[in-house]
Enzyme design. Sequence first.
Site, PDB file in Angstrom:
ATOM      1  N   CYS A  38     -20.130   1.089   7.060  1.00  0.00           N
ATOM      2  CA  CYS A  38     -20.488   2.205   8.151  1.00  0.00           C
ATOM      3  C   CYS A  38     -21.811   1.746   8.969  1.00  0.00           C
ATOM      4  O   CYS A  38     -22.069   1.168   9.990  1.00  0.00           O
ATOM      5  CB  CYS A  38     -20.382   3.395   7.770  1.00  0.00           C
TER       6      CYS A  38
ATOM      7  N   LYS B 247       0.957  -1.206   0.091  1.00  0.00           N
ATOM      8  CA  LYS B 247      -0.083  -0.075   0.052  1.00  0.00           C
ATOM      9  C   LYS B 247       0.847   1.206   0.045  1.00  0.00           C
ATOM     10  O   LYS B 247       0.559   2.250  -0.826  1.00  0.00           O
ATOM     11  CB  LYS B 247      -0.913  -0.075   1.247  1.00  0.00           C
TER      12      LYS B 247
ATOM     13  N   LEU C 155     -17.305  11.610   6.495  1.00  0.00           N
ATOM     14  CA  LEU C 155     -17.271  11.935   5.165  1.00  0.00           C
ATOM     15  C   LEU C 155     -18.036  10.531   4.426  1.00  0.00           C
ATOM     16  O   LEU C 155     -18.174   9.646   5.148  1.00  0.00           O
ATOM     17  CB  LEU C 155     -15.981  11.845   4.580  1.00  0.00           C
TER      18      LEU C 155
HETATM   19  C1  UGA Z   1     -21.980   6.978   5.890  1.00  0.00           C
HETATM   20  C2  UGA Z   1     -22.241   8.513   6.180  1.00  0.00           C
HETATM   21  O1  UGA Z   1     -23.195   8.999   5.438  1.00  0.00           O
HETATM   22  C3  UGA Z   1     -21.060   9.257   6.545  1.00  0.00           C
HETATM   23  O2  UGA Z   1     -21.632  10.510   7.040  1.00  0.00           O
HETATM   24  C4  UGA Z   1     -20.267   8.615   7.452  1.00  0.00           C
HETATM   25  O3  UGA Z   1     -18.908   9.334   7.761  1.00  0.00           O
HETATM   26  C5  UGA Z   1     -19.929   7.332   6.881  1.00  0.00           C
HETATM   27  O4  UGA Z   1     -21.072   6.619   6.677  1.00  0.00           O
HETATM   28  C6  UGA Z   1     -18.986   6.634   7.885  1.00  0.00           C
HETATM   29  O5  UGA Z   1     -19.416   6.286   9.033  1.00  0.00           O
HETATM   30  O6  UGA Z   1     -17.732   6.287   7.347  1.00  0.00           O
HETATM   31  P1  UGA Z   1     -21.266   5.886   3.344  1.00  0.00           P
HETATM   32  O7  UGA Z   1     -21.424   4.704   3.916  1.00  0.00           O
HETATM   33  O8  UGA Z   1     -20.207   6.285   2.550  1.00  0.00           O
HETATM   34  O9  UGA Z   1     -21.433   7.196   4.237  1.00  0.00           O
HETATM   35  O10 UGA Z   1     -22.491   5.852   2.479  1.00  0.00           O
HETATM   36  P2  UGA Z   1     -23.915   6.536   2.395  1.00  0.00           P
HETATM   37  O11 UGA Z   1     -23.718   7.960   1.275  1.00  0.00           O
HETATM   38  O12 UGA Z   1     -24.397   7.445   3.816  1.00  0.00           O
HETATM   39  O13 UGA Z   1     -24.730   5.686   2.116  1.00  0.00           O
HETATM   40  C7  UGA Z   1     -24.968   4.332   2.843  1.00  0.00           C
HETATM   41  C8  UGA Z   1     -25.836   3.604   2.275  1.00  0.00           C
HETATM   42  O14 UGA Z   1     -27.514   3.979   2.281  1.00  0.00           O
HETATM   43  C9  UGA Z   1     -25.794   3.148   0.609  1.00  0.00           C
HETATM   44  O15 UGA Z   1     -25.874   1.716   0.524  1.00  0.00           O
HETATM   45  C10 UGA Z   1     -27.079   3.993   0.170  1.00  0.00           C
HETATM   46  O16 UGA Z   1     -27.408   3.467  -1.148  1.00  0.00           O
HETATM   47  C11 UGA Z   1     -28.136   4.004   1.220  1.00  0.00           C
HETATM   48  N1  UGA Z   1     -29.004   4.890   0.999  1.00  0.00           N
HETATM   49  C12 UGA Z   1     -28.674   6.399   1.332  1.00  0.00           C
HETATM   50  C13 UGA Z   1     -30.471   4.790   0.706  1.00  0.00           C
HETATM   51  O17 UGA Z   1     -30.670   3.548   0.554  1.00  0.00           O
HETATM   52  N2  UGA Z   1     -31.261   5.715   0.802  1.00  0.00           N
HETATM   53  C14 UGA Z   1     -30.794   7.124   1.015  1.00  0.00           C
HETATM   54  O18 UGA Z   1     -31.611   7.945   1.164  1.00  0.00           O
HETATM   55  C15 UGA Z   1     -29.625   7.177   1.281  1.00  0.00           C
END
Ligand code: UGA
Length: 445
Positions: free
Chosen positions: A260, A35, A153
């Site tokens: 997450c 890495k 993030l």
């Molecule tokens: C999430 C949080 O949004 C971040 O703020 C946090 O920092 C991160 O976890 C973490 O703890 O590291 P992430 O897992 O990258 O971020 O992705 P998201 O955009 O939150 O989406 C998570 C899941 O929820 C995806 O599978 C997405 O498809 C789903 N989702 C999201 C839905 O099904 N509906 C929605 O309206 C939004």
Amino acid sequence: MNITVIGTGYVGLVTGLVFSDLGNEVICVDIDPEKVRSLLEGRPPFYEPGVEELLQRNLQEERLHATTELESAVRHADVIFITVGTPPRENGEPDLRYVEQVAQEIGRALNGYKIIVTKSTVPVGTGNYVRRIIEDHRQGDHEFDVVSNPEFLREGSAIYDTLYPERIVIGAESQRAALKIVELYAPLERPMLITNLPTAEIIKYASNAFLALKISFVNSISNLCERVGADVTQVAKGMGYDSRIGAQFLQAGLGFGGSCFPKDVKALIYSSQKHGLDTTLLQSILDINEQRAFDFVERMAEKLGGLKGKTVAVLGLSFKANTDDVRDARSIEVIGALMQHGADIRAYDPAAMPNFQRIYPDLTYCRSAYEAAENADAIALVTEWNEFKQLNMERIFKLMRKPFLFDGRNIYDPMRMQKIGFEYYGIGRTVEAPLLQPALHGARG
Ligand code: UGA
């Protein structure tokens, strides 16, 4: 400032890149020499928009360094970020092994006042635990402070989220440490909340669990919408205009995946149970989510009259758009259930196929959505990539053997799909939107 970031996963590398881009001297540490080598050659170990460019620029300007040598990196630093993984154990408890190892090494290498910041998502109490480990391992009485600075993030927009966070949470036990971290983040000019260690740690879990709750909530509502001829996308819009509710994270679909939400809700359940608290609400978030993929495939089986020997084109494998990450992706569940029904799968994803091949090596992987659709009996749209929104659906229709379209993320317009000839099934909405075709709505009772 001299900064050391330990662990070069998503959070670590992006943190390191952004701080070095702001003019700090940053050393990224990882135990994996492969890495580190790839970072030094300007190749990020994962796909994330903007990361490669930032990596190459900061390497060139010699503000960013990467190494496997933790001790010298600790000695160089004013502020040390711990961003190693905290994978879940069977019971949902996060495995803190890597945090413990790193804390011990930091303790041994300490050579003057430093601030040790936990940025990995760690259960409440970990900050104090890290402090005790460092105290036990330091040689001499060098001062230090531990700070919790959770990361919010999102994958896919990691650089943007780090540059423009909606809030910066700083959990500190001394004014000296809090002010130093405030100074570090000052150039971003974003709202900051300064609080104590356990509060900062809980803010992270509570935020993720609440977002997951919104998703499971709207998914529950979508089930009712399907049965009564309502449209969940409109319901979500109508709810979201209320600023107390907010429009975000109300997209009904196959549910949440990724590294997450599932893990953090489990960890919150674990912590709450440890303190003898009721976890019914938190458990429901996970139960509702688990059921999504299963129900989706059952519906496909029902509409197609069974799936044995049927060909299903699965579009999208990553856990969400703009990432190659397939950890806990809903596609894994969907494909598992399709295979159990005896379906043949033709899969396509713009970025995640190499990662997915490690989980399911024997699927037919295609070079495009069009190739996947060839002679398919049905399409299962699993991830909402932009390139799927703009597909030539007339062409897709012609390529297919049967015209079943199951839109697991509601990215297509049901009326338009029906006009093309598809038998369209979205999530929580029917083709005949009640307002547009009241007669049909009435007929359905
Ligand atoms: C999430 C949080 O949004 C971040 O703020 C946090 O920092 C991160 O976890 C973490 O703890 O590291 P992430 O897992 O990258 O971020 O992705 P998201 O955009 O939150 O989406 C998570 C899941 O929820 C995806 O599978 C997405 O498809 C789903 N989702 C999201 C839905 O099904 N509906 C929605 O309206 C939004």
